[in-house]
Structures are given as C-alpha cells and as structure tokens.
Design an enzyme around this catalytic site. Structure first.
Site, PDB file in Angstrom:
ATOM      1  N   THR A   1     -19.573  -4.649   7.153  1.00 49.67           N
ATOM      2  CA  THR A   1     -20.156  -3.387   7.039  1.00 49.67           C
ATOM      3  C   THR A   1     -19.918  -2.673   5.723  1.00 49.67           C
ATOM      4  O   THR A   1     -20.523  -1.998   5.001  1.00 49.67           O
ATOM      5  CB  THR A   1     -19.654  -2.577   8.197  1.00 49.67           C
TER       6      THR A   1
ATOM      7  N   TYR B   1       0.839  -1.049   0.185  1.00 48.32           N
ATOM      8  CA  TYR B   1       0.118  -0.037  -0.017  1.00 48.32           C
ATOM      9  C   TYR B   1       1.034   1.413  -0.051  1.00 48.32           C
ATOM     10  O   TYR B   1       1.877   1.220   0.650  1.00 48.32           O
ATOM     11  CB  TYR B   1      -1.009  -0.002   1.512  1.00 48.32           C
TER      12      TYR B   1
ATOM     13  N   ASP C   1      -7.943  -5.995   9.535  1.00 44.04           N
ATOM     14  CA  ASP C   1      -8.728  -6.954   8.861  1.00 44.04           C
ATOM     15  C   ASP C   1      -8.484  -7.589   7.513  1.00 44.04           C
ATOM     16  O   ASP C   1      -8.218  -8.754   7.320  1.00 44.04           O
ATOM     17  CB  ASP C   1     -10.310  -6.844   8.963  1.00 44.04           C
TER      18      ASP C   1
ATOM     19  N   GLY D   1      -6.770  -1.362   6.508  1.00 43.24           N
ATOM     20  CA  GLY D   1      -7.622  -1.990   7.557  1.00 43.24           C
ATOM     21  C   GLY D   1      -6.766  -3.430   7.971  1.00 43.24           C
ATOM     22  O   GLY D   1      -6.329  -3.969   7.328  1.00 43.24           O
TER      23      GLY D   1
END
Length: 258
Positions: free
Chosen positions: A136, A104, A113, A111
């Site tokens: 979500t 990244y 996760d 995140g």
C-alpha cells in the site's frame, strides 16, 4: 506446523510452514482482503478453509507468528488463533528478538513488516542491502552488513498513487499496472500506463541510488518484495525479487524466538 500472518493495509497474507528451524519452504500461501470491520470468526473460517484445501487440519497447527501494521486487527488475529487453534502466539514488535539491531530514533515507530524483511535479509546474506517492499506504501530501507537496521524512505505505493489519479481526474480511465518498454505513447490508456510505470521506476532508482550513497554502501544488494516488484525486475532495477520474503521472514522470527 506454523501459521504466519502478514497483516497489511490492503491484504492479510497467510503462510504455512513446517516447524523445522531453518526451513523456509512455503508450503502454501493465500491472501485475504484487509477490512477493519472483519470478525475473528471470518478470519477463522478462512484459515480453516486454507488449511483444508492444502490437506491439513487445525490440529496440525501449534504456533502463530504475525506482524501487523493495522493495530485495530491485532486482537482479532489473536482471538482467531485462541478460538480455532491451540499453541503459542508470537507478535512481531521491536521488543522481541529480531536478530538485527534497530537503529531507528524511536525503535517502536518502525513498521513490523520492515523489521521482518530486514531480519531475514541479514540472516540470509550478511551484506549491505537496500530492501524495497511494494505494498500500500512502498518502503525503501537500509540494512548494513553488521545487521544494523538504519531506517529508510516511505512513498505512496504503486496502486495507492494510481488510484488517487483515477479518483481525481474524472476523464482518465483506470488502467492495469504493467511493465512498459517505451515512455512515449500515442493513446490515453498507454500514456497513463507509461506514466505509472516510469514514475515509479525512476523514483525507486533515484531513491536507492541516493540512499546507497548516503550510507556509503559498497557492493550493495538490492532486494524487492511485494505485489508489483516483479514488474520492475524486467529492467534490472533489483538484484533479487522475492515475493515471499515477508512470510519467510516471519518463519525466521519464529525460529529465533522458540
């Protein structure tokens, strides 16, 4: 034993594992609704009850591993463990050993996760992969066979987008989210159910196809996790659906950081 917590915007998933390295057998798991104003004691009581119904006590736990996309809860999670248990705490971040390379632009933005999922997928398969996590938000991430986490796409989650429709359109009823085999419907509830299913199905199908082409992946593995992923498996959208991927990923993070 190891207690893992996957702290998401909608739910906190608790998982229980043996300490043995490489053993990803989920002894038990449970979900608790995420609330910003939750207390560490409330979480602690839930954790103790979770252990009790599975035949364990607080003395059986000597390690906590957690990932969180809700920073406001991090101190409460750690307070839960230091108050009710004893042992070591591992918080997943881009700064710890993940077994993959985070490509990244700003590694700290990813995140935790998403990194947890990618870490386990690389460990298990060593293949080019697209990883879909339907929470979500729905994330679609690219991971190559060399273990490079390459980034991905974030779109509104199935329930998040559906709830926006129900909130904004007063005459439309809330409906269940389920598999549909036909687009056309002759009633309002069926039309909404069809719209929710197929808008998400074709969005994911198109995004994965575009991502695979951009990354020039051959023999790409399409893996999904999260609450609604199994619904879309009936149409063969994914090669593998593993609803326990994230908590097993936390166990893997524990293994490589001990």
């Amino acid at each position: 034993m190891i207690l893992v917590l996957d702290v998401g915007n909608t739910n906190i998933e608790f998982g229980l594992f043996h300490n043995q390295k490489g053993d990803f057998t989920i002894l038990s798991s449970a979900r608790y609704f995420t609330k910003i104003n939750i207390t560490s004691d409330e979480l602690g009581f839930f954790a103790l009850r979770f252990l009790e119904v599975n035949g364990f006590t607080r003395k059986d736990i000597n390690r906590l591993v957690y990932s969180s996309v809700v920073p406001q809860l991090n101190n409460k999670i750690e307070s839960l463990f230091t108050t009710y248990f004893s042992g070591t705490i591992v918080k997943v971040s881009s700064d710890i050993h993940l077994g993959i390379k985070n490509k990244y632009k700003n590694p700290a933005e990813v995140g935790s996760d998403r990194l947890v999922n990618a870490s386990l997928v690389y460990h298990e398969y060593k293949k080019n992969a697209v990883i879909v996590d339907m929470g979500t938000a729905t994330t679609v991430c690219g991971l190559n066979a060399d273990g490079d986490y390459l980034g991905g796409v974030i779109i509104p989650g199935v329930l998040t987008a559906s709830q926006a429709l129900f909130d904004k359109a007063a005459k439309l009823p809330a409906v269940s989210i389920s598999y549909k085999d036909k687009v056309l419907s002759d009633n309002t509830i069926g039309a909404i159910e069809s719209g929710i299913y197929f808008s998400n199905f074709y969005a994911l199908q198109g995004i994965m196809k575009k991502l695979i082409a951009e990354l020039q992946f051959d023999n790409c593995l399409k893996i999904a996790t999260g609450g609604y992923s199994s619904i879309f498996q009936k149409d063969g959208l994914f090669d593998i659906v593993d609803d326990g991927l994230s908590i097993k990923g936390l166990k893997h993070i524990s293994d490589i950081n001990s």
